[in-house]
Structure formats: C-alpha cells, structure tokens
Design a protein around this motif. Structure first.
Motif, PDB file in Angstrom:
ATOM      1  N   ARG A 250      46.468 -11.109  15.539  1.00 37.19           N
ATOM      2  CA  ARG A 250      46.410 -12.512  15.328  1.00 37.19           C
ATOM      3  C   ARG A 250      46.575 -13.600  16.521  1.00 37.19           C
ATOM      4  O   ARG A 250      46.061 -14.456  16.935  1.00 37.19           O
ATOM      5  N   VAL A 251      47.699 -12.964  17.325  1.00 38.96           N
ATOM      6  CA  VAL A 251      47.972 -13.846  18.358  1.00 38.96           C
ATOM      7  C   VAL A 251      46.694 -13.773  19.453  1.00 38.96           C
ATOM      8  O   VAL A 251      46.197 -14.634  20.015  1.00 38.96           O
ATOM      9  N   ILE A 252      46.142 -12.558  19.500  1.00 36.49           N
ATOM     10  CA  ILE A 252      44.962 -12.372  20.382  1.00 36.49           C
ATOM     11  C   ILE A 252      43.894 -13.247  19.756  1.00 36.49           C
ATOM     12  O   ILE A 252      43.248 -14.115  20.699  1.00 36.49           O
ATOM     13  N   ARG A 253      43.573 -13.306  18.637  1.00 37.79           N
ATOM     14  CA  ARG A 253      42.500 -14.158  18.062  1.00 37.79           C
ATOM     15  C   ARG A 253      42.783 -15.742  18.033  1.00 37.79           C
ATOM     16  O   ARG A 253      41.992 -16.366  18.213  1.00 37.79           O
ATOM     17  N   THR A 254      44.128 -16.131  18.130  1.00 33.97           N
ATOM     18  CA  THR A 254      44.636 -17.621  18.270  1.00 33.97           C
ATOM     19  C   THR A 254      44.262 -17.868  19.683  1.00 33.97           C
ATOM     20  O   THR A 254      43.625 -19.046  19.753  1.00 33.97           O
ATOM     21  N   TYR A 255      44.509 -17.251  20.554  1.00 30.89           N
ATOM     22  CA  TYR A 255      44.085 -17.673  22.183  1.00 30.89           C
ATOM     23  C   TYR A 255      42.612 -17.491  22.155  1.00 30.89           C
ATOM     24  O   TYR A 255      42.246 -18.467  22.853  1.00 30.89           O
ATOM     25  N   ALA A 256      42.046 -16.459  21.837  1.00 29.62           N
ATOM     26  CA  ALA A 256      40.433 -16.537  22.006  1.00 29.62           C
ATOM     27  C   ALA A 256      39.845 -17.781  21.088  1.00 29.62           C
ATOM     28  O   ALA A 256      38.955 -18.366  21.747  1.00 29.62           O
TER      29      ALA A 256
END
Lengths: 517, 517
Positions: A250-256
């Motif tokens: 989710r962190v990866i997706r939040t930044y992206a």
C-alpha cells in the motif's frame, strides 16, 4: 572539486607559492546538485551471463511465485495484467513483469528540491549521494553510542545540507526515538523541509504516514506541482524472500498514485533471506525489485520508481551480516547491468560497514561498497554517509569521513581530460628533463583546480602531524562536524510556507491518538 | 578463500549449526600462488583517448627527449637502434621505442620461487601481491615509529610467508638500518631466501649489488637454471622527469643481461616531477617506463621486464605527496589499457596511503589505490601490504590489515559463478516465500565455501564487541601479527644450499670495505 582540463579558471596574478596559495584559497568549491558520470560503467557479466540471470529471475517468479499478503487491490492489478493468483501467491508468466515495467516506467526523472538549484536527476549517467537511513542509534567520539533523538536528526540534516558532496537530505537519517512513533514522520519531514533545501524522502512505515508525507509536500510545493512532478521518494523494503506485506504494497501504491517515486528494495542477507550463492541472491533481488516496480506502473503508468539493491553477505561463523565483502560487490556490478537493460534507475548502498566505530575496518568496508556502487552506475546511492554497525548506528565522525570520500568520487566520475591543457606539452617544453614543475606556467595556470585534496586526510610530515597532536582521522572528523554545525546557517524559507507546514503538522498531531509531547 | 560455484567440496555429515561450524573449521584455505583474474578489466579510455596518450608519449620522447646520465653503453645501444644522441640526451623517432619492445619483450613470464608451488606468473590475467618496499621506518602500536632493523626485516619476511593472500616476499620490505649500507643487500636476500620460499626482489642501489643479488640466486637455484629462468626482480626508479642516472641504467642492464626482470618505474608526484594534470603525468610515466623496458630488450632481447607506474598527486596546500586520491586512480585505469596494448606486464602500487597510523584515513586511501590496481589489470602489485606514511614507514598492523584486503580481491577476482549450484533453483524450491535459507540443503552444501569473512573485521553485536574490549581493527591486527610470528615455522631448506649461501655472503662481506659487525 577539481574540474580537470578546464582552462577557463581565473589566472593567478602573483607567482610563486604565495600566489598559488592565494589562488587556491579563493577557489570556491563548485557543488553540482548531482554527479554526472563521464566514466564508463564496469561490465562484469557477458550477454550470456546476463540472460542467465534474467531467465532465472523469470523462472523464480513463474514457478516459485511471489506473495503479497493482505492487499487485494495489488492482487487484482496483477491478475488483470496476466498473473495467476493462488491464495496470496502470485505467479507471473516469464517476461510479464519486464513488459509491464518497460511499457511505462521512466528510465530517468527529476526529483525536485524546494531550491530548484538542488533538484536531482535520478537515472542515466546521474548519481545522487544520500545519507544513511534508519539507524535507531547515533554515536560520536564524545558521547559514544546512544539512542537517536530529534536533535540528532536535525544535526544530520544540517550536516548533509552543509556538505558539498552529498546531494540529498535523505529520509530517516536516524530514528528520533524521543518522539512518539506515530508522530515521528511529521517531525522528520519538517526538519528536512525547514533545515535543508535539498531533496528528501518520506515515511514508509504505514500507508497513512506515506500519505501524510505527500500531503506535506503539497503544502511545500503546491498541489498542482506535486501532481506533475516528483518531489519525494519512499524507500520500501521487500520482506525477502519473495514476500511483500500489505502495508508495504500500500505504501508503494500510495507513492505511485501521487506520481511520487517508490524505491523498491529487497532486503537480502545471503544465507538467511536468500541462498548463500551470489548469483542466486542477485536473481532473487532482481525478481523481487521488479515486481514492486511493476506494481508502481499498474497503480499509475509512468510513475517514477527506482529499482533497489540490498544484498549482503553473512558471517557463517556467527550469522551476523557482513559488509564490504567481495560477494555483494560482484552483485552490484551485475545489477547495474541488469537495471540498465531494464531501463529503470538503480539504487545501491553506499558506505556500508559492520564496524562499530570509524576505524580502519569501517573505512575499508565502506570503500569496498562505494567503489562498486559508483562503477556499477548506481543512480541513487543511499547510505552514502554515516552508516555504522550494519546500519544500527548513525555516526557523526563516520558521516563527515564518508562525505569526503563521496567528494573523491565526484572527481573520479569526471574522468580524465585529454585536451591540450591536460596533455601539457608546453610544460614539458618549459621544464625539460631533470627539473621540477612546481613553478611552471602550466602548474600556475592549473593550480586552482588540480588534485582533490581531502580535508580530513593528513598528508603532512610525521613531525608536523605529531606536533598537531597525532590525531587519527576520526578525531579530525570530530572537529570537522562540530565546526560544520557551529557554522551552519539555515536556508531561507518563505514565512507563509513555514506557517502552513506547521499548521498542517499541528492539525495532524491533534488527530493522532498520541500527543506530541 | 571462497571458490564460488564449485560443487566438489566435501559434504557436511551433520546438519544444523554445529555441523556447519565443523565443516567450516575443517576447511583449509586454499592459497593459489597468484591470482588469475576471471573478471574483466575496467576500460576507462576510448581507442581515440588511448591513441592521444600514446602519440603524446611519442612526442615527448621525440621532441623533449630522455637523458641517460653517464652510461655510454646505454647511449650506444639506443643510437644503434635509431635514436639521436645530443650530449646525454636521447631523442627517439615516434614508434621506435614501441617497436623495440614489441620485437622481443615477453608479455608474460614466470618468476620462479625456490618452492616450485610458489612460483608466480607475471602478465596476462595473473596478479601477484607483494609487500611494501623501501621504508626506512617501521611502526607498531606497542613501540611506535622507529628505524627499521634486520629483525624487523625478517619479521616482515615471515609475515608475508605466513599470509595466504600475499604471493611474493618483496624486496626491501624495510631498510635494515642497523647494518652497514653496502652489506644490507646480502642480509636482505638471505632473509628472503631462508625465511620464506616465495619469490623475491634483489638490490638496485648499485650495479654491483644487483650483480651480487643475481650471483646469490645462482647459488640458490643453480647457474644454468638462472640463465634460462627468471628468479629475481629488480625494481628500478626513473629519475623523473625524463632522466635515468647511469647507476640505474646499469642496474637495469645487469638484470636484463642475466635474463632477470627489471621493474621499470617512473616516480612522479604531479606538480613536482611531472605536470599537475593527469593526462600529462600519465603520458610522461608511460614514455619513461617504455624507454627503460626498451633498454632491457637492447641489452638482451627477450629478457623479462615489467612496465611500472608510480604516479601520485600532491597537496597543493603543503607540497606533500597524497595517496588514494582520484587522479592516480584514473591514471591506473588508463595505464592498464596502455600496457595491454603494448604487451608488457604492468606493475602498480597497492595499499598506498599518506596516513601515519592504521586509521580510517589509511584504510580509505589504501582501498582507493587497490581497487584501481585490480580493475586496471595490474600484474605485479607492489606495496600491497604495510605501506604507511607515504612509504616512509612499514606498519605491522597495516601489513596484516592490508593482507586481508588482498584476500578480498582474491575472491572478487574469481568473478561470479553462474552454474546451476550458484543459481540455486533447488534452494528456492525447498524454502519458498517468507522462510529462511539457513538450514536448507543448498546452504549446507555450500557452507564451507560461501562468503569471504575477513578475520580482522568484527561483525559481532555491539554488546559482544564491547564485552571483548571494544577493540578497533588496528588493535585486533596487533594481536594477529604477534600470533602469526609466534606460530611461524620456517620453510625447509637444503642444508648444503644454506651453507653455500652463507659461504657466498661471507666471501662478499670480506671483500667489502665495511665489516659485517
């Protein structure tokens, strides 16, 4: 830093030693915002070797699979793209992950700093040096090793700001252990934004804190600017081997989703989170990092992302991680080649070491990490300054020693000038056999810019060094970081922006369960 | 040293940590007599850049010239070969020197040791690590810095013999200042011959002492063997810029005439003996070394010879030589390319530093010299262990620290295995996502040979390191060299040969003006 072979510098108006010294003292150190490597990369593996690793990574992803635990959105994105899901484990047909990445991931991008002159290019021939990340402890020669505090954190932000050889302010330069865990990210981001004007990294411990980090950037840079430009990096570790927990995904997706750059970093100590053979760890690392980069592209095609590499060896006597050993160096060279073929910027570790203090062990291990990082063509070098004790400690002396070694590579990366001034036929004509070049016109002409001279390296005579107290380089580094902090002047910031940042933080603090104090 | 990807090792008979530790302890360190690099060299300059340097070296030799002072034989040899002599200065038509070298100089040769298993290959993909050379002082943590003695000299011969990572016994590992100058060479050679069985270097201070060195080798190896094989190296410095004094040229010719290898080494501190720009110093260095190698071929076509490189930078604040800086590193890479094109083995410096003590400065500078030495493809790495204070001091602790770093490069030079064992698909099948590899069959199978683990690097926890006295690596090195000397057992030597060596030395001593005692 010396600019070899450039002949546009001011000429000395006086001759002899005095004139040379004056010219040298006048010479302001140019501090480019990042390195642009003019030297070739080191190509360790052949085409055949690279294909073996790529196919092996593909086979691991196709036959062993990769688990994302507790993130149905990520599962759906990968299944829609062609992966097979079994429970929480994803299986990827060979070539699928590479195709997703190559369809939209940028090979190079700019991370903007609030001072535009400090914005950094990430990718291609650019290399960015960033401080060490994530230590719970800090250490210096006076007070020894202790838990990090917000005051320490701010000190390291100041030191990175003041160093001409560090291009980035980093992220969790140490854990501010004196703050509640759920509020540290706000204080850390404010420190980066206020006490430096270099680019920085945001929180990755929860998706909510990642969103806070990006929201603060919107205050600093403006919403529209953040939507269109990369202004923050989030460094996310894979739960190696072959697992990404849902919070991390989710962190990866939040930044992206916000068009910001996730740094996707497998965390592999060979023998524990990966096999003990280098080629296997390398293929695993590459496979894991590729899946995470692909996730950024499924979340938002074209979002910036960085392929990470953290592959270390282990003492098989004790099970402790080791650094600066030959096996990770070989892996660096190879992953540099793989990242270039994939077309994604590469992150590597910088001045890594297992030593507890800034001694010869620390320096050797660090150099054995930084050399391959540079020669493999790493674009973002995390842990370039301060890393001590396998990352458990951020060292003040180590920080300034490491920064100076980064300065050396700033010169090395420029390569060798081969123009007429550099070839200096006129100097040979003037001096001739058996004479010395100290007073030659060529020497005077190039005096300001010749030779990198490390501030912390003592090249004086034994007698002079003894008279000055027989200090080792750690002791000289101790003096240097204190002087740097004493002379530190914060970069200017717009008062309204500063107010808005503080107001945002105050609102978020009020909404969080723990109090600020 | 780990042999990556080799699957022929013994299997552990017990499982778990105990079994692994037993297997590891059983594992004798293989000590190949020299490194055979399986990794590529680093190619810094393009074809065009290399041509520029080669043409510039040619131009210097054609238009500035090169002086040999007081050696009419050398003048005659070069004039007969096509050079023009004016006073004592020789001018060489472009290409002449290269043609002389390429007509007969071997690109690779064996230097024989008295123990045939220790003979070293010099040239091609081979790299030989040899101790530091020429220090008047020695230092250790207990007694500090002091003049070297024969006892120190013998200690360093013993340490080099005992180190699996040093391939050569070196030459003047320190000056035995307690002996008369004109007799030191006999004592030094006897120490190399008696207390080690590795290959060594002879005297170069006068032609007479060079002849003594070779005569002693005839006693050790037999006259006929020496006539047909290289058994000794002589390391000769050019009187840079562009001068060779007659004694040095006679020493070069003495070694070559006996079919022994002269190491031809320009000695250039940029700004003093050469220009301050790297490309100029490089071209000068190449030109000077080529003339000396050419002299060996005119003296005796086919004699072994080594092209030397000693090119350092200078502190322009103080005029002191500096080491481990970026400019010499760039020059290493380029001269490696030039030497390969010329087809002559290359000597580079190894663990060079300006530091007075084995601190972080010493380690950083040393690594910054050794990395380019390896990657440039240096064949004979002099000063690989012990060098301190710009070569003025031979350090006991530095010696063992450096030797261990040589061990790291022994592993690095093997490159990355890519066979099925190295790729370890079976390990991924056995372990799968989220588990650890410590007990896997693949780990057990590779346990004995995985990961270089430097003896002097402490990777233990902070707590354990503290309990063990919070030692820095120099302090651990202090313990190590003492243990190595305490455990030293001299290699066997034939009693008659030993007697003959002593008898030769006694005769020479009697003929020399100063007494032995």
């Amino acid at each position: 830093m010396a600019m070899h072979g450039e002949t546009t510098g001011r000429r000395s108006r006086t001759s002899g030693r005095e004139g040379r010294q004056r010219a040298r003292a006048d010479h302001a150190v140019p501090a480019p915002p990042y390195l642009t490597r003019a030297i070739p990369t080191y190509e360790l593996l052949s085409e055949d070797g690279l294909l073996r690793i790529e196919r092996h990574a593909d086979r691991i992803l196709a036959e062993i699979g990769f688990e994302i635990r507790g993130d149905a959105v990520a599962h759906r994105l990968f299944v829609q793209a062609g992966a097979r899901l079994d429970g929480e484990r994803l299986y990827f047909p060979p070539g699928l992950i590479r195709a997703i990445i190559q369809a939209s991931a940028p090979s190079t991008f700019i991370q903007h700093a609030r001072n535009p002159a400090r914005s950094v290019r990430i990718g291609g021939h650019a290399t960015v040096f960033s401080p060490a990340y994530g230590s719970p402890f800090v250490a210096d020669l006076d007070r020894g090793r202790r838990y990090g505090s917000l005051a320490d954190f701010e000190n390291f932000v100041r030191l990175a700001y003041a160093s001409p050889y560090l291009h980035h302010s980093g992220g969790t330069v140490c854990e501010p252990v004196d703050l509640p865990v759920n509020q540290r990210h706000l204080a850390m981001l404010y420190a980066h934004m206020r006490w430096s004007d270099k680019a920085f990294m945001g929180s990755v411990t929860t998706a909510e804190r990642a969103a806070d980090s990006i929201a603060l950037c919107r205050v600093l840079f403006g919403e529209d600017f953040v939507e269109r430009h990369c202004v923050i990096l989030g460094n996310v570790n894979v739960n190696s081997p072959l697992v990404l927990d849902g919070e991390a995904s989710r962190v990866i997706r939040t930044y992206a989703a916000a068009n910001q750059a996730a740094v996707c970093v497998p965390f592999i100590l060979g023998g524990a989170m990966g096999p003990v053979t280098t080629a296997a760890g390398l293929a695993q690392c590459f496979a894991e990092a590729m899946v995470c980069v692909a996730l950024t592209q499924l979340e938002r095609p074209g979002a910036p992302a960085i392929l990470g590499n953290f592959l270390s060896s282990m003492s098989l006597k004790s099970g402790a991680p080791t650094f600066g050993t030959p096996e990770p160096a070989l892996a660096y060279f190879a992953i540099g080649q793989l990242a270039r073929r994939l077309g994604v910027p590469l992150r590597c570790g910088g001045n890594l070491c297992a030593s507890k203090i800034p001694d010869a062990q620390a320096a050797t291990e660090s150099a054995n990490s930084l050399w391959p990082a540079i020669l493999c063509g790493a674009n973002f070098v995390l842990h370039a300054a301060g890393w001590t004790e396998g990352g458990l400690t951020m060292g003040y002396e180590k920080f300034v020693l490491d920064a100076e070694q980064c300065g050396l590579f700033a010169v090395l990366a420029q390569g060798m000038a081969l123009d007429d001034n550099a070839l200096a036929f006129d100097a040979f004509e003037e001096v001739g056999p058996g004479k010395h070049f100290l007073g030659s016109a060529h020497t005077l002409r190039n005096y300001e810019t010749a030779f990198f001279d490390a501030d912390l390296s003592d090249s004086n005579s034994f007698e002079q060094w003894s008279e000055e107290g027989s200090l080792d380089s750690a002791r000289r580094a101790n003096r240097k970081w204190k002087r740097m902090l004493a002379e530190y002047v914060p970069p200017p910031i717009d008062a309204g922006t500063d107010e808005a940042l503080r107001a945002f933080i105050a609102r978020r603090q009020a909404a969080l369960p723990d109090a600020w104090h």
